[in-house]
Design an enzyme around this catalytic site. Structure first.
Site, PDB file in Angstrom:
ATOM      1  N   ILE A  60       0.893  -1.168   0.000  1.00 23.98           N
ATOM      2  CA  ILE A  60       0.000   0.000   0.000  1.00 23.98           C
ATOM      3  C   ILE A  60       0.928   1.214   0.000  1.00 23.98           C
ATOM      4  O   ILE A  60       1.844   1.314   0.819  1.00 23.98           O
ATOM      5  CB  ILE A  60      -0.994   0.005   1.190  1.00 23.98           C
ATOM      6  CG1 ILE A  60      -1.836   1.296   1.168  1.00 23.98           C
ATOM      7  CG2 ILE A  60      -0.325  -0.186   2.533  1.00 23.98           C
ATOM      8  CD1 ILE A  60      -2.987   1.326   2.187  1.00 23.98           C
ATOM      9  N   SER A  61       0.710   2.115  -0.950  1.00 19.96           N
ATOM     10  CA  SER A  61       1.580   3.286  -1.059  1.00 19.96           C
ATOM     11  C   SER A  61       1.469   4.144   0.202  1.00 19.96           C
ATOM     12  O   SER A  61       0.478   4.070   0.937  1.00 19.96           O
ATOM     13  CB  SER A  61       1.182   4.140  -2.270  1.00 19.96           C
ATOM     14  OG  SER A  61       1.334   3.417  -3.459  1.00 19.96           O
ATOM     15  N   HIS A  66      -0.413   8.500  -2.310  1.00 22.03           N
ATOM     16  CA  HIS A  66      -1.840   8.484  -2.660  1.00 22.03           C
ATOM     17  C   HIS A  66      -2.321   9.915  -2.909  1.00 22.03           C
ATOM     18  O   HIS A  66      -3.058  10.183  -3.859  1.00 22.03           O
ATOM     19  CB  HIS A  66      -2.655   7.843  -1.531  1.00 22.03           C
ATOM     20  CG  HIS A  66      -2.563   6.347  -1.488  1.00 22.03           C
ATOM     21  ND1 HIS A  66      -2.634   5.622  -0.328  1.00 22.03           N
ATOM     22  CD2 HIS A  66      -2.409   5.428  -2.473  1.00 22.03           C
ATOM     23  CE1 HIS A  66      -2.539   4.321  -0.597  1.00 22.03           C
ATOM     24  NE2 HIS A  66      -2.395   4.178  -1.890  1.00 22.03           N
ATOM     25  N   SER A  90      -4.706  -2.726  -2.020  1.00 25.08           N
ATOM     26  CA  SER A  90      -5.455  -2.593  -0.766  1.00 25.08           C
ATOM     27  C   SER A  90      -6.880  -2.104  -1.002  1.00 25.08           C
ATOM     28  O   SER A  90      -7.739  -2.271  -0.146  1.00 25.08           O
ATOM     29  CB  SER A  90      -4.748  -1.590   0.148  1.00 25.08           C
ATOM     30  OG  SER A  90      -4.790  -0.298  -0.444  1.00 25.08           O
ATOM     31  N   ASP A 152      -5.195  -9.004 -15.994  1.00 27.27           N
ATOM     32  CA  ASP A 152      -3.927  -8.344 -16.288  1.00 27.27           C
ATOM     33  C   ASP A 152      -4.199  -6.881 -16.642  1.00 27.27           C
ATOM     34  O   ASP A 152      -4.661  -6.570 -17.741  1.00 27.27           O
ATOM     35  CB  ASP A 152      -3.224  -9.060 -17.444  1.00 27.27           C
ATOM     36  CG  ASP A 152      -1.832  -8.490 -17.686  1.00 27.27           C
ATOM     37  OD1 ASP A 152      -1.497  -7.432 -17.097  1.00 27.27           O
ATOM     38  OD2 ASP A 152      -1.081  -9.086 -18.479  1.00 27.27           O
ATOM     39  N   GLY A 153      -3.903  -6.010 -15.684  1.00 30.68           N
ATOM     40  CA  GLY A 153      -4.189  -4.587 -15.856  1.00 30.68           C
ATOM     41  C   GLY A 153      -3.389  -3.933 -16.974  1.00 30.68           C
ATOM     42  O   GLY A 153      -3.742  -2.842 -17.419  1.00 30.68           O
ATOM     43  N   THR A 227       3.427  -7.161 -13.167  1.00 25.27           N
ATOM     44  CA  THR A 227       4.002  -8.488 -13.418  1.00 25.27           C
ATOM     45  C   THR A 227       3.071  -9.332 -14.278  1.00 25.27           C
ATOM     46  O   THR A 227       1.897  -8.987 -14.462  1.00 25.27           O
ATOM     47  CB  THR A 227       4.210  -9.238 -12.085  1.00 25.27           C
ATOM     48  OG1 THR A 227       2.972  -9.206 -11.370  1.00 25.27           O
ATOM     49  CG2 THR A 227       5.296  -8.589 -11.248  1.00 25.27           C
TER      50      THR A 227
END
Ligand code: SAH
Length: 228
Positions: A60-61, A66, A90, A152-153, A227
């Protein structure tokens, strides 16, 4: 000198981000105050300006990151926007986007007809983001304002395109051409570009018309990579 924000309430965390100008926009501040980080992060004290592991090599950044994403996207979000959150992890930003749509709708006195799609390639993290968002605000699902999918985004989400906003929460090794292709006219994509371990650049792409896109390099960042 090095320092970081440590506090004990979500509201104060955002107040402090405002004090140091990491958050300037009032709509962003409202969304971050309403989206309590305790639902999205496993840290004993979630109100620190630090990234944290959420499992599956994902992170989570940090709150300031954010904030940075939301500050750069808030002006293009409309009550009817379709938003794609790639690598939703998240689910924190997915909820913030839904809340910004809500505020923009209230300002214009129209219904919040926009929708936020979160996509993640990890089944575990799809489950986690759904659980987290449900704990925070179950009506986002019951009212159909957020939808989370596994996939897969890097390929975007063709069946729901075009999008008015796309945010990518993991770095692309090369120019994210498929995401750019799925941008609506007037839409904006924010995506970190570069190899893991090297300096990555946060890049902004604005679709001006059917064929032209303006690219702007915003800042150096460090993200996990998209990935297979
Ligand atoms: N915005 C999220 C960032 C999570 S970390 C947050 O702040 O919580 C990056 C996320 O990208 C991880 O959840 C990881 O599973 C996801 N990811 C990595 N490669 C991906 C891919 N090809 N497609 C979709 N999601 C991917």
């Amino acid at each position: 000198m090095s320092w970081s924000i440590v506090t004990d309430t979500n509201e104060d965390l955002v107040n402090q981000l405002q004090d140091c100008h990491a958050v300037e926009n009032e709509i962003v501040a409202k969304a971050m105050k309403e989206t309590d980080r305790k639902f999205y992060c496993k840290l004993k004290n979630p109100y620190v300006d630090q990234p944290d592991s959420i499992g599956e090599d994902a992170i989570i950044s940090a709150p300031h990151m954010h904030a940075y994403a939301l500050e750069n996207l808030v002006e293009v979000i409309k009550p009817f926007s379709k938003i794609l959150d790639v690598g939703c992890g998240s689910g924190y930003l997915t909820s913030c986007f839904a809340r910004i749509i809500e505020t923009k709708a209230q300002e214009k006195n129209v219904p919040p007809s926009g929708r936020v799609y979160g996509i993640d390639n990890s089944a575990e993290l799809v489950k986690l983001s759904i659980e987290n968002i449900k704990k925070d605000e179950p009506h986002f699902f019951t009212e159909g304002r957020i939808k989370i999918v596994q996939g897969d985004g890097r390929k975007g989400l063709m069946e729901c395109a075009p999008f008015d906003v796309i945010y990518c929460g993991a770095a692309s090794k090369e120019i994210p051409t498929e995401l750019i292709r799925q941008l609506n006219i007037g839409g904006r994509l924010l995506c970190p570009v570069g190899e893991k371990g090297n300096v990555q650049k946060m890049e902004q792409y604005d679709r001006l018309n059917y064929k032209d896109v303006a690219r702007k390099v915003l800042t150096n960042v460090m993200f996990v990579s998209l990935t297979d």
